[in-house]
Design a protein around this motif. Structure first.
Motif, PDB file in Angstrom:
ATOM      1  N   GLN B  14      47.315 -18.104 -40.438  1.00  0.00           N
ATOM      2  CA  GLN B  14      46.041 -17.505 -40.609  1.00  0.00           C
ATOM      3  C   GLN B  14      44.415 -18.174 -39.680  1.00  0.00           C
ATOM      4  OE1 GLN B  14      45.156 -17.482 -44.862  1.00  0.00           O
ATOM      5  NE2 GLN B  14      47.028 -15.440 -45.456  1.00  0.00           N
ATOM      6  N   CYS B  15      44.544 -19.315 -39.681  1.00  0.00           N
ATOM      7  CA  CYS B  15      44.371 -20.371 -39.362  1.00  0.00           C
ATOM      8  C   CYS B  15      44.004 -19.512 -37.543  1.00  0.00           C
ATOM      9  CB  CYS B  15      44.562 -21.900 -39.204  1.00  0.00           C
ATOM     10  SG  CYS B  15      43.696 -22.593 -40.503  1.00  0.00           S
ATOM     11  N   PHE B  17      45.087 -17.187 -36.111  1.00  0.00           N
ATOM     12  CA  PHE B  17      44.023 -15.804 -36.454  1.00  0.00           C
ATOM     13  C   PHE B  17      42.725 -15.577 -36.176  1.00  0.00           C
ATOM     14  CE2 PHE B  17      48.422 -13.400 -37.845  1.00  0.00           C
ATOM     15  CZ  PHE B  17      49.086 -13.147 -36.921  1.00  0.00           C
ATOM     16  N   ILE B  18      42.312 -16.445 -37.265  1.00  0.00           N
ATOM     17  CA  ILE B  18      40.906 -16.591 -37.127  1.00  0.00           C
ATOM     18  C   ILE B  18      40.959 -16.758 -35.705  1.00  0.00           C
ATOM     19  CG2 ILE B  18      38.827 -17.632 -38.395  1.00  0.00           C
ATOM     20  CD1 ILE B  18      40.664 -17.659 -40.627  1.00  0.00           C
ATOM     21  N   VAL B  21      41.119 -13.942 -33.247  1.00  0.00           N
ATOM     22  CA  VAL B  21      40.310 -12.983 -32.599  1.00  0.00           C
ATOM     23  C   VAL B  21      39.374 -12.607 -32.216  1.00  0.00           C
ATOM     24  CG1 VAL B  21      39.058 -11.232 -34.066  1.00  0.00           C
ATOM     25  CG2 VAL B  21      41.433 -12.817 -35.510  1.00  0.00           C
ATOM     26  N   PRO B  22      38.675 -14.022 -32.036  1.00  0.00           N
ATOM     27  CA  PRO B  22      37.294 -13.457 -31.082  1.00  0.00           C
ATOM     28  C   PRO B  22      37.427 -14.335 -29.830  1.00  0.00           C
ATOM     29  CG  PRO B  22      37.130 -16.168 -32.572  1.00  0.00           C
ATOM     30  CD  PRO B  22      38.165 -15.258 -32.733  1.00  0.00           C
ATOM     31  N   LYS B  25      36.302 -12.192 -26.448  1.00  0.00           N
ATOM     32  CA  LYS B  25      34.550 -12.285 -26.637  1.00  0.00           C
ATOM     33  C   LYS B  25      34.263 -13.922 -26.239  1.00  0.00           C
ATOM     34  CE  LYS B  25      34.794  -8.480 -27.943  1.00  0.00           C
ATOM     35  NZ  LYS B  25      34.451  -7.094 -26.777  1.00  0.00           N
ATOM     36  N   LEU B  26      34.853 -14.785 -26.809  1.00  0.00           N
ATOM     37  CA  LEU B  26      34.178 -16.219 -26.120  1.00  0.00           C
ATOM     38  C   LEU B  26      34.188 -17.180 -24.768  1.00  0.00           C
ATOM     39  CD1 LEU B  26      33.013 -18.200 -28.121  1.00  0.00           C
ATOM     40  CD2 LEU B  26      36.016 -19.389 -27.876  1.00  0.00           C
ATOM     41  N   ARG B  29      31.976 -14.874 -23.286  1.00  0.00           N
ATOM     42  CA  ARG B  29      30.430 -16.169 -22.808  1.00  0.00           C
ATOM     43  C   ARG B  29      29.701 -17.453 -22.171  1.00  0.00           C
ATOM     44  NH1 ARG B  29      27.503 -14.898 -28.321  1.00  0.00           N
ATOM     45  NH2 ARG B  29      27.545 -12.836 -29.219  1.00  0.00           N
ATOM     46  N   GLY B 125      34.923  -1.887 -25.985  1.00  0.00           N
ATOM     47  CA  GLY B 125      34.852  -3.168 -26.829  1.00  0.00           C
ATOM     48  C   GLY B 125      33.722  -3.504 -27.451  1.00  0.00           C
ATOM     49  N   ILE B 126      32.316  -3.166 -26.684  1.00  0.00           N
ATOM     50  CA  ILE B 126      31.368  -3.465 -27.080  1.00  0.00           C
ATOM     51  C   ILE B 126      30.472  -2.988 -27.946  1.00  0.00           C
ATOM     52  CG2 ILE B 126      31.414  -5.380 -25.460  1.00  0.00           C
ATOM     53  CD1 ILE B 126      30.225  -3.507 -23.843  1.00  0.00           C
ATOM     54  N   LEU B 164      28.988  -8.688 -25.666  1.00  0.00           N
ATOM     55  CA  LEU B 164      27.867  -8.279 -26.253  1.00  0.00           C
ATOM     56  C   LEU B 164      27.033  -9.531 -26.760  1.00  0.00           C
ATOM     57  CD1 LEU B 164      26.305  -5.698 -26.886  1.00  0.00           C
ATOM     58  CD2 LEU B 164      27.348  -5.461 -28.705  1.00  0.00           C
ATOM     59  N   LEU B 165      26.167  -9.699 -25.927  1.00  0.00           N
ATOM     60  CA  LEU B 165      24.656 -10.843 -26.226  1.00  0.00           C
ATOM     61  C   LEU B 165      23.743 -10.372 -27.221  1.00  0.00           C
ATOM     62  CD1 LEU B 165      24.380 -12.489 -22.692  1.00  0.00           C
ATOM     63  CD2 LEU B 165      26.494 -12.791 -24.906  1.00  0.00           C
TER      64      LEU B 165
END
Lengths: 441, 176
Positions: B14-15, B17-18, B21-22, B25-26, B29, B125-126, B164-165
């Motif tokens: 689970q950790c 996956f958390i 997921v981002p 995007k990270l 950024r 995806g944004i 997206l910012l």
């Protein structure tokens, strides 16, 4: 008979009548003690308390979980992102850790521990939502539910948890449905979903040994499979998958019947199979539905079609295998009739493209099934089968009356006549049962 | 004992996956090039993540006639597409060409954004901009009054992934 297979309500009634039987001299004290010991009657109070505690803890966990999810959804800006991530991540680990402690290490509060692990899984979902929110992740909210489902399933497998398995089934269902376009069917490539559901969710049913999960998984498959594969042969695909899945459920029932550990699943699977096949035949008894599939047997040549055909043939294959393997023990002979006639309808439809023929065959088939149910109810003295047959007959009459443009007077006569017929039939059946009881006595 | 270990493994999953997921995007950024594109938003609600604005970008639209039909037939549903963007005189980036592979030899100063064909438009995806509940009505009103002036700043990494910012409406900046 294994004492564990007996329902709690039976044990409760037994506990109430034993003192009366002792008083009347039907049982000796020794026999009474033996019965109490065999059916674990002294444990009923403790079991009830445990069940109540489980329900209370589970409701509490769900409420806290929904509270945490709502907190994330509120997008409260007073707390910075790093703080929010830390808080939620810590809350998830804390819930899981405390659950682990109470259930497995301390061992004094297993129910509370189980509920806290459920809470941990719900906060895991909130964490996924928070990540989507912080990074403005789009491209299918469904994916988030899919990730949530995998996380919940992992925990359910780890500790054989029915609540976590329930979260997994529900979230995977939402995941699948979120890819459905309400006007154009499934427009995303999730043709693999029913296979994954069978591979990962069905073992959970056995691992948790839960009828609740069994029904949940069957409902999930019954709704998603026709939607996912429905497009592979235009509308015909949905009908074909429905009847094939019904056959697979019947086969599942036969296989469970032979399984010494899970014979109690058998009836549930068979019932689901019969309901699905009846639904399929009932839909085809309407002209519009029969017209819809007319001549539409041209399969599209894409990967979704191939997966759809594999799923369909797999279901039918399992059914044929089960019928040959367990035919002598197969109680649902009616299912063979249903499937054969279902195939006949589709065959006639495909070759001739005559919706009227399909409709007539479907109506005859429904009438035969209803008659067979009623006949079986008399032979087996089973009220449920009688009412099942009566409901099918009623559904045929209501369907035809509503479908055809008839005068209101004719409709009134049809409805009143059907109602009277059902009541008279019921009274006759009750009289028959009473007479049988007198004869048996 | 075994259940304990399995549970710990499940929680670790689970950790993971958390964290996973981002991740794209990270990365975008942290390493991406910042560009501005034009948008026209509407606002629904999501059970998991709350209120958000759905953004429909100018670069999401498939080119106008006659290439609309060509594009619809040339690209299948869910096909991955790469849109080459160039900066306009007003500072807003616009679509120059669409490719099925990551384009080679893109002009200097151009950016490539990866999307997927979905119905009549391309999704990157944004398309969701999550907003706090307390600002919802203000943003709604602002968008209604100045819909054609809405812009978003995004970052695009070297693989074409976008993050997206912020949302900008005239001189007002919404960044959450």
């Amino acid at each position: 008979m294994d004492s564990n297979k007996v329902s709690t309500s039976f044990r409760k009634r037994l506990k109430l009548v034993i003192p009366f039987w002792l008083e009347q001299g039907f049982l000796t004290h020794q026999q009474g003690d033996q019965l109490s010991e065999f059916y674990h009657l002294e444990q009923i109070k403790t079991e009830n308390t445990h069940l109540l505690l489980s329900v209370i803890y589970t409701i509490g966990s769900i409420l806290i979980g929904v509270g945490v999810i709502s907190f994330v959804a509120a997008h409260w800006n007073e707390i910075g992102r790093p703080m929010k991530v830390t808080m939620l991540f810590a809350a998830m680990l804390f819930a899981h850790g405390l659950g682990l402690y109470f259930w497995f290490i301390n061992g004094n509060y297993p129910k509370l521990g189980h509920a806290l692990i459920l809470l941990g899984t719900l906060i895991f979902g909130a964490n996924i939502g928070l990540m989507a929110q912080i990074f403005h992740i789009s491209g299918g909210a469904g994916r988030m539910y899919g990730v949530w489902a995998i996380g919940a399933a992992a925990v359910a497998y780890a500790v054989r948890s029915i609540p976590n398995a329930t979260v997994a089934v529900v979230m995977s269902f939402i995941f699948c449905m979120s890819y459905r376009d309400y006007f154009w069917g499934v427009h995303q490539p999730i043709f693999w979903y029913p296979f994954v559901a069978v591979i990962f969710l069905v073992p959970l049913v056995y691992l948790c040994n839960s009828r609740w999960l069994l029904w949940l998984v069957m409902i999930n498959l019954a709704v998603t499979s026709p939607l996912v594969f429905g497009q592979f042969a235009e509308f015909t695909g949905a009908y074909m998958v429905t009847v094939a899945l019904g056959a697979a459920f019947l086969a599942w029932g036969m296989i469970n019947q032979e399984n010494p550990r899970f014979p109690h699943f058998s009836g549930n699977c068979s019932n689901a199979g019969v309901i699905m096949i009846l639904l399929f035949v009932y839909l085809l008894s309407f002209y519009d539905c029969a017209e819809e599939i007319k001549g539409r047997f041209l399969f599209k040549t894409n990967i979704a079609s191939i997966f759809g055909c594999v799923f369909l043939l797999g279901c039918i294959g399992v059914y044929i295998f089960s019928v040959f393997r367990y035919y002598s023990k197969c109680r649902d002979i009616i299912s063979v009739l249903l499937l054969g006639a279902g195939g006949l309808i589709l065959g006639a439809q495909g070759m001739m493209g005559l919706p009227v023929l399909t409709q007539v065959l479907a109506n005859i088939l429904l009438a035969v099934i209803a008659a067979n149910f009623i006949r079986a109810s008399y032979c087996e003295e089973d009220r449920r089968k009688f009412w099942g047959g009566a409901v099918i007959l009623g559904a045929i009459i209501i369907g035809r009356t509503l479908e055809f443009e008839t005068d209101l007077l004719i409709k009134a006569i049809a409805f009143t006549g059907s109602g009277i017929g059902v009541i008279v039939g019921g009274v006759m059946f009750e009289n028959f049962l009473k007479k049988r009881k007198v004869l048996h006595a | 004992m075994r259940k304990k270990i399995y549970l710990i493994l499940a929680v670790l999953l689970q950790c993971a996956f958390i964290a996973a997921v981002p991740l794209p995007k990270l990365f975008a950024r942290l390493t991406g090039q910042e560009i501005t594109i034009k948008t026209a938003p509407v606002d629904p609600y999501d059970f998991l993540s709350g209120y958000h604005v759905i953004l429909s970008f100018d670069i999401s639209q498939v080119p106008s006639e006659p290439s609309t039909h060509q594009l619809m037939f040339r690209y299948a549903e869910n096909q991955v597409l790469y849109n080459v963007l160039i900066k306009g005189e007003d500072g807003v980036w616009q679509s120059q060409s669409i490719h099925t592979q990551y384009p080679k030899g893109i002009p200097d100063g151009a950016a490539v954004i990866k999307g997927k064909m979905n119905g009549w438009r391309i999704e990157y995806g944004i398309e969701k901009f999550f907003i706090p509940e307390e600002y919802r009505q203000d943003i709604e009103r602002d968008l209604r009054q100045n819909q054609r002036q809405a812009l978003v700043d995004i970052k695009v990494d070297r693989f074409g992934n976008a993050a997206l910012l912020r949302l900008r409406i005239e001189d007002r900046v919404y960044e959450f």
